[in-house]
Motif scaffolding. Structure first.
Motif, PDB file in Angstrom:
ATOM      1  N   ASN A  65       0.840  -1.180   0.000  1.00 18.72           N
ATOM      2  CA  ASN A  65       0.000   0.000   0.000  1.00 18.72           C
ATOM      3  C   ASN A  65       0.882   1.239   0.000  1.00 18.72           C
ATOM      4  N   PHE A  68       0.525   4.187   1.224  1.00 19.68           N
ATOM      5  CA  PHE A  68       0.335   5.309   2.150  1.00 19.68           C
ATOM      6  C   PHE A  68       1.537   5.705   2.989  1.00 19.68           C
ATOM      7  N   TYR A 102       5.946   5.098   3.855  1.00 22.37           N
ATOM      8  CA  TYR A 102       7.269   4.554   3.528  1.00 22.37           C
ATOM      9  C   TYR A 102       7.487   3.236   4.276  1.00 22.37           C
ATOM     10  N   GLU A 103       6.947   3.200   5.470  1.00 23.70           N
ATOM     11  CA  GLU A 103       7.063   2.026   6.343  1.00 23.70           C
ATOM     12  C   GLU A 103       6.654   0.723   5.651  1.00 23.70           C
ATOM     13  N   VAL A 104       5.594   0.763   4.849  1.00 25.83           N
ATOM     14  CA  VAL A 104       5.105  -0.479   4.243  1.00 25.83           C
ATOM     15  C   VAL A 104       5.406  -0.555   2.739  1.00 25.83           C
ATOM     16  N   PRO A 132       8.611   1.017   1.109  1.00 25.01           N
ATOM     17  CA  PRO A 132       9.766   1.921   0.976  1.00 25.01           C
ATOM     18  C   PRO A 132      10.221   2.111  -0.469  1.00 25.01           C
ATOM     19  N   VAL A 133      10.382   1.015  -1.206  1.00 23.86           N
ATOM     20  CA  VAL A 133      10.910   1.157  -2.565  1.00 23.86           C
ATOM     21  C   VAL A 133       9.897   1.862  -3.464  1.00 23.86           C
ATOM     22  N   LEU A 185      -1.691   6.082  11.218  1.00 22.89           N
ATOM     23  CA  LEU A 185      -0.857   5.853  10.043  1.00 22.89           C
ATOM     24  C   LEU A 185       0.348   6.781  10.018  1.00 22.89           C
ATOM     25  N   PHE A 186       0.083   8.038  10.300  1.00 25.45           N
ATOM     26  CA  PHE A 186       1.114   9.057  10.092  1.00 25.45           C
ATOM     27  C   PHE A 186       1.634   9.564  11.440  1.00 25.45           C
ATOM     28  N   LYS A 189       7.719   8.642  14.361  1.00 24.70           N
ATOM     29  CA  LYS A 189       8.428   7.536  13.705  1.00 24.70           C
ATOM     30  C   LYS A 189       9.913   7.863  13.598  1.00 24.70           C
ATOM     31  N   TYR A 249      11.913   7.546  10.974  1.00 26.87           N
ATOM     32  CA  TYR A 249      12.500   7.909   9.671  1.00 26.87           C
ATOM     33  C   TYR A 249      11.926   9.234   9.182  1.00 26.87           C
ATOM     34  N   TYR A 263       8.428  11.180   3.516  1.00 25.87           N
ATOM     35  CA  TYR A 263       8.158  10.068   2.600  1.00 25.87           C
ATOM     36  C   TYR A 263       6.836   9.360   2.899  1.00 25.87           C
TER      37      TYR A 263
END
Lengths: 487, 487
Positions: free
Chosen positions: A103, A105, A107-109, A111-112, A326-327, A331, A333, A337
């Motif tokens: 998904n 939404f 970077y965590e899930v 990243p690329v 979610l946000f 976090k 990082y 992103y």
């Protein structure tokens, strides 16, 4: 493990079915479509959902049945939509995307994919001509939604209080677009609470281009009525004629009256990739936002639509709701992103990898060559039918790889679809639908038709399929004549 | 043909890479994530787009690199989102969908998929409890958009003139949803020109359920102010607590005041498939619309979100724009299957085949067993931590397969994450983020955290992954304790 082996064997069997389908799709000897009427198709297989499970063998049978009655959109003689063809690298990328099953939404899930979206949007903004590729953007589920985003941003830019207070807090807003523009502009206005009556349709010239003087006149008129012009959507590649609105002249008007300029380049935006044809979008760099769908002329698998925005940060301010689950702001990082809060969607499908991998495989020059070829084929068709007996160009232009033509579209005269038969005016509107119905029943090719304004049904021939050749163009004309012979 | 052979070899090589990735994803010995910070990841590969083409070998390398840094969302220890896991039949269906590469707007280009959508929506409406499965619906790009559709329909139902005339033609509309509802309700209100201030948040009880008496009070209050209540969104499975609003009581209030009742069952709607758990949605059949995302608890690959609507024809009236180039009225087949004009989108991705094929493979009873198992695992976790030293349940309920727990969420007391260390209140909020960051760095598991209201950061453990077992639950708790040991 046994389970694993069984699973992998099943997947490989599906892949084998898919590969056979691909080979068949590119084979001119096969039908584009094995057409059946809805009620008939409902009977041809047991499509109902059951309480009990089916076996894996049954599932393979279902896969085969589904493909048997599918339209071969990769077929070199499928010209029915703006999106045609099937790129193998794009397909591989889509298979990988499905396998990664994540998904956009955060970077965590993803990243690329988030980074690739960042890289690709920047590159697209550079190509538009925005300095250093600065700006913003998002991949959205289709051009209609991209256009809706643009309208939403334009409204927010002028009246940021609308987010909290709604339309009742702002004066009557009006938007402008040409009478040949895509219906999504009106659809967006209806959804956003602006209303379709507040979308003012600007006249087009004989080649389907918005007339800037009429735009200015209507803006002045609206202001005199006390309305607030907030959004102009110019079209780069109209849906039916493939016309390009004059962006420089339109941008002058937008600047003069301080109105957001959007360019709906869902179809024609891809010409920006071609050094030979990008002049048709001269002035696009003056836009505040641009819709550009790589799933059309660039043949990226469906869906892949980008909205590019000149101003940074606006999307975030317009759409963010700060969902704490979610946000999270603590976090570990760089949170810039986590792009999800600038979207209208919460979960967002990964549409970027197909485009990125195809771009990687072709390079910019590969896309350019592909697009130039579409235009070349279109010119070939143009030359072939412009003087051919029984045909008339509805719109005598060659700017986009699509042409509109008809058995004599001149309503005041008799017309002929083939050199052999003539029609009275009242029957003319039925020629294209009858030929199209026969195309589908024979399954040999598919091309779209429609009326426009006072022009009765005509064919719209779209060339975006990289597999199409000069011979396929010849075939289309021969087939139209064969299928229309008795009319 | 050489070209074909080369292409097929390439595709097969990609498939081999994907299959290896799948096997690895299900292997508990592998990491869920090989985490790198954004700037680091940008350096780890050349992700830039180039002018020149790459070789097919380079493309394979890019595929491997993309998967190397991807999150293994299928991993049995990935609990980070409401959508987890990877179903092999669903994956095969998605690969087929990509290969068919078509568009949902007309029967003409997607005959089978259009029929399967018809069949599946009808089945889902039957399960909701609407007579003979009558009604309408659409698959949309995610729950946020499904919820937005519902709000759009509610507004149009009450004030159809809003489509042409916009929000300035209607009185001030107000919507109601619980303070624990999904942020998409506010996002939708902002986009539709209603404004976030017109979304009134209704209080929840200690278990996170909307309080119907408060709903009624706020509706009366709004009416007294001259506002028009038009939309209530009850949530079936809230995002953070997994709570189910009391639908019957809410429907009574909606009926009394003639307000559209929507049920956002994006997460919890799937419980309708379980005879044991569907009572949690008692009253859902009284709703005017229901959002239900099979891509969550039913593990259909992303995206697959349905909006179900009780009234037939409303979506079409609300959204149609009669585009003459797509929805020609003189086509030769039954035009009721051209469903595109009821959508906000123009082109629409085929999201149905994944759900349909999985349903085929599992049967309704297979989905039921899968969902029951998620609830069972959740209960196991509940029993494991409810009396465990150092933990506190944030929300002491077991209705949804997700649990929220924390190192003592009681703000007035010291708390401990593991049996060994205690924290002062001010540090408590940092415990979950620190453990989560370590999880990602070690890559062993992933679970989400967030604050809610006056509760500081706590873990939200979601179980929707069919691959998860009791041992994986044990692992999660051990891992939280291991990673938090020095805190």
């Amino acid at each position: 493990m046994d389970g694993d082996t069984k699973t992998m064997t099943f997947l490989q069997e599906v892949v084998d079915i898919l590969m056979a389908y691909i080979v068949e799709s590119f084979d001119r000897e096969t039908k584009v479509i094995d057409f059946h009427y809805p009620n008939e198709l409902l009977q041809m297989n047991n499509w109902e959902l059951q309480d009990e499970p089916a076996t894996l063998d049954d599932i393979l049978i279902s896969c085969r049945a589904t493909l048997k009655y599918a339209i071969k959109t990769a077929h070199p003689r499928y010209f029915n939509q703006l999106s045609t063809g099937l790129d193998m690298v794009g397909l591989a990328a889509d298979w990988l995307t499905s396998t990664a099953n994540t998904n956009m939404f955060t970077y965590e899930v993803a990243p690329v994919f988030v980074l690739l979206e960042y890289v690709s949007l920047k590159k697209m903004r550079e190509i538009i001509g925005w300095q250093d590729g600065r700006g913003d953007g998002i991949f959205s589920p289709g051009g209609a939604i991209s256009n809706m985003y643009a309208m939403l941003l334009a409204r927010f830019k002028m009246f940021p209080e609308v987010k909290e207070k709604g339309m009742s807090s702002v004066p009557r807003l009006v938007a402008f677009t040409s009478e040949h523009s895509h219906f999504s502009i009106k659809k967006g206005a209806a959804a956003l609470g602006i209303g379709t009556e507040s979308v003012i349709c600007i006249k087009v010239d004989e080649s389907g281009k918005m007339i800037p003087a009429d735009l200015e006149r209507r803006i002045v008129e609206a202001k005199q009525k006390g309305f607030v012009p907030f959004f102009v959507s110019a079209t780069a590649g109209t849906t039916v004629y493939g016309a390009f609105d004059p962006l420089i002249a339109i941008s002058d008007v937008c600047k003069k009256y301080n109105v957001w300029m959007h360019v709906d380049g869902a179809w024609g935006g891809s010409l920006l990739m071609s050094r030979r044809h990008r002049w048709k979008l001269d002035g696009v760099d003056r836009a505040n936002s641009v819709t550009w769908n790589p799933h059309k002329m660039m043949s990226v698998p469906l869906q892949c639509s980008a909205l590019l925005v000149r101003e940074e940060g606006l999307m975030q301010n317009c759409n963010q709701m700060h969902a704490c689950y979610l946000f999270q702001q603590d976090k570990h990082y760089d949170l810039s992103y986590d792009t999800g809060d600038k979207a209208l969607q919460c979960g967002r499908h990964v549409d970027i990898f197909k485009l990125w991998l195809m771009w990687r495989a072709k390079g910019t020059i590969g896309f350019e060559a592909q697009i130039d070829k579409c235009l070349e084929l279109s010119e070939y068709l143009y030359n072939k039918i412009k003087d051919r007996e029984g045909y008339e160009m509805v719109f005598d232009g060659k700017v986009c790889p699509h042409l509109t033509f008809t058995p004599h579209a001149d309503n005041s005269s008799a017309a002929r679809i083939s050199p052999h038969y003539s029609f009275c005016t009242s029957c003319l509107a039925q020629v294209a639908p009858v030929i199209k119905a026969r195309m589908m029943e024979y399954g040999t090719t598919m091309v779209s038709y429609q009326p426009q304004g006072d022009k009765v049904n005509f064919f719209r021939m779209v060339i975006s399929n990289p597999a199409a050749t000069f011979e396929d163009i010849d075939f289309l004309i021969e087939e139209i004549e064969r299928l229309g012979q008795d009319l």
